[in-house]
Motif scaffolding. Sequence first.
Motif, PDB file in Angstrom:
ATOM      1  N   ASP A 107     -44.041  35.483  50.426  1.00  0.00           N
ATOM      2  CA  ASP A 107     -43.102  34.534  49.751  1.00  0.00           C
ATOM      3  C   ASP A 107     -41.675  34.990  49.676  1.00  0.00           C
ATOM      4  OD1 ASP A 107     -45.537  33.281  49.143  1.00  0.00           O
ATOM      5  OD2 ASP A 107     -45.640  34.203  46.999  1.00  0.00           O
ATOM      6  N   ALA A 108     -41.583  36.387  49.676  1.00  0.00           N
ATOM      7  CA  ALA A 108     -40.229  37.038  49.540  1.00  0.00           C
ATOM      8  C   ALA A 108     -39.687  37.050  51.048  1.00  0.00           C
ATOM      9  CB  ALA A 108     -40.385  38.562  49.082  1.00  0.00           C
ATOM     10  N   VAL A 109     -40.352  37.391  52.106  1.00  0.00           N
ATOM     11  CA  VAL A 109     -39.981  37.422  53.366  1.00  0.00           C
ATOM     12  C   VAL A 109     -39.735  36.383  54.140  1.00  0.00           C
ATOM     13  CG1 VAL A 109     -40.458  38.781  55.577  1.00  0.00           C
ATOM     14  CG2 VAL A 109     -40.539  39.883  53.488  1.00  0.00           C
ATOM     15  N   MET A 110     -40.618  35.297  54.061  1.00  0.00           N
ATOM     16  CA  MET A 110     -40.575  34.235  55.141  1.00  0.00           C
ATOM     17  C   MET A 110     -39.293  33.572  54.843  1.00  0.00           C
ATOM     18  SD  MET A 110     -42.972  34.525  57.159  1.00  0.00           S
ATOM     19  CE  MET A 110     -44.560  34.587  57.481  1.00  0.00           C
ATOM     20  N   PRO A 111     -38.661  33.101  53.869  1.00  0.00           N
ATOM     21  CA  PRO A 111     -37.658  32.247  53.634  1.00  0.00           C
ATOM     22  C   PRO A 111     -36.504  32.838  54.298  1.00  0.00           C
ATOM     23  CG  PRO A 111     -38.606  32.592  51.669  1.00  0.00           C
ATOM     24  CD  PRO A 111     -39.107  33.688  52.553  1.00  0.00           C
ATOM     25  N   HIS A 112     -36.426  34.055  54.632  1.00  0.00           N
ATOM     26  CA  HIS A 112     -35.203  34.547  55.233  1.00  0.00           C
ATOM     27  C   HIS A 112     -35.444  34.817  56.887  1.00  0.00           C
ATOM     28  CE1 HIS A 112     -33.691  35.447  51.414  1.00  0.00           C
ATOM     29  NE2 HIS A 112     -34.925  36.188  51.083  1.00  0.00           N
TER      30      HIS A 112
END
Lengths: 307, 307
Positions: A107-112
């Motif tokens: 959740d924290a990494v994928m958007p970036h």
Amino acid sequence: MTLIYKRVALIGLGLIAGSMSLAIRRGKLAEEIVGYARSQETRDIAREINLVDRVVESAEEAVKGADLVVLAVPVGAMGGVMEAIAPHLKEGAVVSDVGSVKQSVFDAVMPHMPEHAHFIGSHPMAGTEHSGPRAGFATLFDNRWCLIVPPADAEQAEVDKLAEFWRAIGADIEFMEPERHDLVCAVVSHTPHLIAYTMVGVADDLRRVTEREVIKFSAAGFRDFTRIAASDPTMWRDVFLTNKEATLEILGRFTEELFALQRAIRTGDGDTLFDYFTHTRAIRRGILEAGQDTDAPDFGRTKAAKE
Amino acid sequence: MTLIYKRVALIGLGLIAGSMSLAIRRGKLAEEIVGYARSQETRDIAREINLVDRVVESAEEAVKGADLVVLAVPVGAMGGVMEAIAPHLKEGAVVSDVGSVKQSVFDAVMPHMPEHAHFIGSHPMAGTEHSGPRAGFATLFDNRWCLIVPPADAEQAEVDKLAEFWRAIGADIEFMEPERHDLVCAVVSHTPHLIAYTMVGVADDLRRVTEREVIKFSAAGFRDFTRIAASDPTMWRDVFLTNKEATLEILGRFTEELFALQRAIRTGDGDTLFDYFTHTRAIRRGILEAGQDTDAPDFGRTKAAKE
């Protein structure tokens, strides 16, 4: 050994990243290992002990030209690091992590994540109660499990490459989906750690009652808890905050069982206690048969100055 | 080494009595070691491996002419054994035990003690997760604590002799009153064991959810609990039934702390978790500084087939 990744960047230089670097060198698995840690002190120590080939002053700098980037920072810090390094990633780079939880890392990494790069999670189930850049050693991952957690849409070729890399580091590979990973870890790792932390906290609280006796006589069982309760506080804070549901679920079951045994003690129900203790004994046997622990008495513990 | 007791009788031939016998032989501390165990199988094994000098068919027979009688049976069985052997005790004999609780042992044993003999409790804080006549070894008590718990009216000369005997066996001596003994043990031993039993029971229950994964990945923390949860069920049943008040008291404090941490997880209070985990880490250091455990990573664990 053909190079799987020419340049490896390690973000964070603690026990896990340090051990990875030493294992990568041992196997000659990369041409260059670049490392970065947020703390100046950690970077200085890493340089002093030559933990990686090159220590740089920023995460952005570390990932430049890296074929594999490993996020070895507390789970709570991964999103921020990912956001910072994303624009600097090499075309087609693989980004992985070593976090103890996975859904929240996704959740924290994928958007970036940029389109051209690939994120594939890893969780090397290895470590000791020690932490920091001086705690690493090359054999940490030998014959230990590394859970590889790819996103649903991962490119199989990249997943295979990462698995091959971890095998070359010494680990045994298992693939898992993020939700399942987090549940399994809540059972085998996260809840046991919270219980150990609690027991140690209680005993310390009771030093008011028992003075130094708690420590003096800790070999009677208590000390077994103190080892895992000595693990890195930041890492574990983030584990519990990010694997909240699964941990609370298992904790609920734990207190349920504990109350049942507590009641058996209060009511003097010896049969319930005996049956329960007989049953748990069988589980120890299962672990030994699975080769997951030593059968040597007391873990074959190295004798302490005074046990 | 002058003989402290010419003839020693061991009632019960498990891990502790067996190790005592081997340590007594090592130090040539007695002329003869006589042993009795209730189970025929145990007596046969004891004869087969020559665990004691003479295995007899009854406790009464075992204590005849013995200068020291050691009750090495589960705490719940001590009253009955004492009642049976009392009429057969040698004039001025010393009777001791190796139980993990003391107040209830006093309550069970004292009413049967003849005027001419002396009861003095002992609690060797040593043992492994293994049990039975084959589990013993001569060095079990070396540099381990043995708590000596004399009744208020004990003869000092007899207390000193028993202490000298335990020192000759290899142990370090500490004197304690029964109530204090039971509280200290509830903290350092009894409650930790119940917690471990519970955690292992929960994880096993979850094998329905996680299949073999609980065992397969137990090295992630869980397995540390399974060792003490593999201890002798009868012994531990009796410990909890006979040290009820102290154990329930400490358990109450444990659940109080656990709920506080659980609440911190639920509310996302990372500072509370971090502070707690930092604090418990210091306690591990205290144990290491006191020489009560090894600082080797993972207890310096003997590598299992597959960790």
